[in-house]
Design a protein around this motif. Structure first.
Motif, short mmCIF file in Angstrom:
data_model
loop_
_atom_site.label_atom_id
_atom_site.label_comp_id
_atom_site.label_asym_id
_atom_site.label_seq_id
_atom_site.Cartn_x
_atom_site.Cartn_y
_atom_site.Cartn_z
N ARG A 50 3.74 0.65 -4.81
CA ARG A 50 3.87 -0.71 -4.30
C ARG A 50 2.91 -0.96 -3.15
O ARG A 50 2.81 -2.08 -2.65
CB ARG A 50 5.30 -0.98 -3.83
CG ARG A 50 6.40 -0.71 -4.86
CD ARG A 50 7.76 -0.63 -4.21
NE ARG A 50 7.81 0.49 -3.24
CZ ARG A 50 8.88 0.78 -2.52
NH1 ARG A 50 9.99 0.06 -2.65
NH2 ARG A 50 8.86 1.80 -1.68
N GLY A 51 2.30 0.14 -2.66
CA GLY A 51 1.51 0.06 -1.45
C GLY A 51 2.34 0.32 -0.21
O GLY A 51 1.85 0.21 0.91
N ASP B 277 1.28 -0.42 -8.91
CA ASP B 277 0.09 -1.13 -8.42
C ASP B 277 -0.85 -0.14 -7.72
O ASP B 277 -0.88 -0.04 -6.49
CB ASP B 277 0.50 -2.26 -7.48
CG ASP B 277 -0.63 -3.25 -7.22
OD1 ASP B 277 -1.81 -2.89 -7.48
OD2 ASP B 277 -0.34 -4.38 -6.79
N THR C 70 -4.07 -0.30 -7.57
CA THR C 70 -5.10 -1.03 -6.83
C THR C 70 -4.63 -1.29 -5.40
O THR C 70 -5.39 -1.08 -4.44
CB THR C 70 -5.41 -2.37 -7.52
OG1 THR C 70 -5.82 -2.11 -8.86
CG2 THR C 70 -6.52 -3.12 -6.80
N ARG C 71 -3.39 -1.71 -5.25
CA ARG C 71 -2.86 -1.97 -3.91
C ARG C 71 -2.72 -0.67 -3.11
O ARG C 71 -2.99 -0.64 -1.90
CB ARG C 71 -1.52 -2.69 -3.99
CG ARG C 71 -0.89 -2.90 -2.62
CD ARG C 71 0.10 -4.03 -2.56
NE ARG C 71 0.68 -4.17 -1.22
CZ ARG C 71 0.04 -4.67 -0.17
NH1 ARG C 71 -1.20 -5.11 -0.29
NH2 ARG C 71 0.63 -4.75 1.01
N THR D 89 -6.06 0.07 -1.74
CA THR D 89 -6.40 -0.91 -0.70
C THR D 89 -5.70 -0.57 0.61
O THR D 89 -6.31 -0.60 1.68
CB THR D 89 -6.01 -2.33 -1.15
OG1 THR D 89 -6.70 -2.66 -2.35
CG2 THR D 89 -6.35 -3.36 -0.09
N VAL D 90 -4.41 -0.23 0.53
CA VAL D 90 -3.67 0.17 1.73
C VAL D 90 -4.24 1.45 2.32
O VAL D 90 -4.39 1.59 3.54
CB VAL D 90 -2.17 0.34 1.39
CG1 VAL D 90 -1.42 1.01 2.54
CG2 VAL D 90 -1.55 -1.01 1.07
N SER E 247 -11.05 -0.48 -7.12
CA SER E 247 -10.01 -0.90 -6.17
C SER E 247 -10.59 -1.13 -4.79
O SER E 247 -10.22 -2.07 -4.08
CB SER E 247 -8.90 0.15 -6.12
OG SER E 247 -8.28 0.32 -7.38
N GLY F 297 -10.90 -4.73 -2.66
CA GLY F 297 -10.49 -4.88 -1.27
C GLY F 297 -11.64 -5.12 -0.33
O GLY F 297 -11.45 -5.19 0.89
#
Length: 340
Positions: A241-242, A269, A271-272, A275-276, A302, A306
């Protein structure tokens, strides 16, 4: 000291080129013997035998009960092989790689992590509910195309709304969408989506991971795997979920519940998560453990999504990567030495 985020790959990464990976790279013979002993006690073929087979077998090596354990061991082995001058600041993974991340980040002991991954992989294989199909939403330049992504997700929702059809976003994987569904849902997408080279592409021996169809597997996993397997992580863990699970501040019951609940039945997720990892931890390197080399593109995509370090396309990533490597895949012989 070089700071790094460690990324563990999921299913589909132990293939013909990876045969013999454990024999070549696993650094702890005693730990591998313990994994083999547990497999033997369950009546399963040992990892040593699978990894040391004379030839790769799609029918055998890509089965959930075999592939999951092989991938977990390869990832953990690479974690144990990291150079001493690399400081891991966070750990994440893709899909099944979350189980590996738990062990690499200290939230479960190596053998307890093996018990989790071997149990869940076996349950998935025994039930083999539904399947997965993968489809790109970016072009060859990897530039984010949000309207195209929204259009594809709308198609997925339309198919899912049909009577006796199930189709959901399983994994948001950089420039790819991994979809999970039943046969009718997947066939509906294959019929409706524009054919692009080899896409839509079904993933062999994959169930409908990260979808509501996995609810029975989630329930069985919770019944078989104790909360006592989980402890405080020694490193921050970034989940699907990040969300970040911090050392000293993690509710281990909630971590157990997420791992065998949401992580099994809801969208992952990735990708998230990346990003995080980039924005919150700003590492010098992103290190992808083995086996395989296929996750690098999704990580790069990813980071582009971002706008990490101003990257907006594949060529931007390649320019930065050639100047000073920011992504290392330990499954690649030409990159392994940068981390191991």
């Amino acid at each position: 000291m070089t700071t790094a985020v460690l990324i563990c790959p999921g299913r589909g990464t132990y293939n013909k080129p990876e045969l013999g990976t454990l024999a070549r790279t696993f650094p702890d013979a005693g730990l591998l013997a313990a994994f083999d002993a547990r497999r033997s006690a369950l009546g399963q073929e040992t990892l040593t035998a699978l990894d040391g087979a004379a030839r790769f077998s799609n029918a055998k090596h890509t089965r959930g009960d075999n592939a999951s354990a092989l991938i977990y061991a390869a990832s953990l082995g690479d974690r144990l092989s990291l150079r001493e001058d690399i400081e891991i600041v966070a750990v994440t993974g893709n899909s099944m790689g979350w189980y590996s991340a738990l062990a690499c980040g200290g939230a479960v002991a190596p053998q307890d992590g093996f018990e989790i991954v071997n149990t869940m992989g076996t349950l998935m294989q025994e039930a083999l509910i539904g399947g997965q199909v993968i489809y790109p939403h970016t072009g060859d330049d990897w530039r984010p195309d949000m309207p195209r992504k929204a259009e594809l997700l709308a198609l997925v929702a339309e198919i899912d709304a049909r009577a006796e059809h199930a189709l959901k976003l399983s994994i948001d994987l950089g420039g790819m969408l991994v979809l999970a569904g039943d046969e009718a849902g997947i066939a509906g997408f294959e019929d409706a989506a524009l054919r692009l080279d080899r896409f839509p592409m079904r993933l062999p021996n994959h169930a409908a991971f990260h979808s509501h169809l996995m609810a029975p597997i989630s329930a069985q996993g919770k019944a078989r795997l104790s909360q006592d397997l989980f402890t405080q992580p020694s490193l921050p863990l970034i989940d699907g979920r990040g969300a970040v699970w911090w050392p000293g501040a993690t509710d281990t019951r909630q971590l157990w519940d997420y791992t065998l609940g949401h992580q099994v039945t809801e969208t992952y997720d990735f990708t998230r998560a990346i990003t995080v990892a980039a924005r919150d931890f700003a590492p010098d390197l992103f290190i992808i453990t083995g086996p395989g080399t296929t996750l690098g593109g999704a990580v790069a995509q990813s980071l582009i999504a971002g706008n990490w370090r101003g990257m907006a396309s594949k060529s931007d990533f390649q320019t930065l990567q050639n100047e000073t490597p920011l992504l290392v895949s330990m499954g690649r012989e030409d990159q392994r030495g940068l981390a191991a």
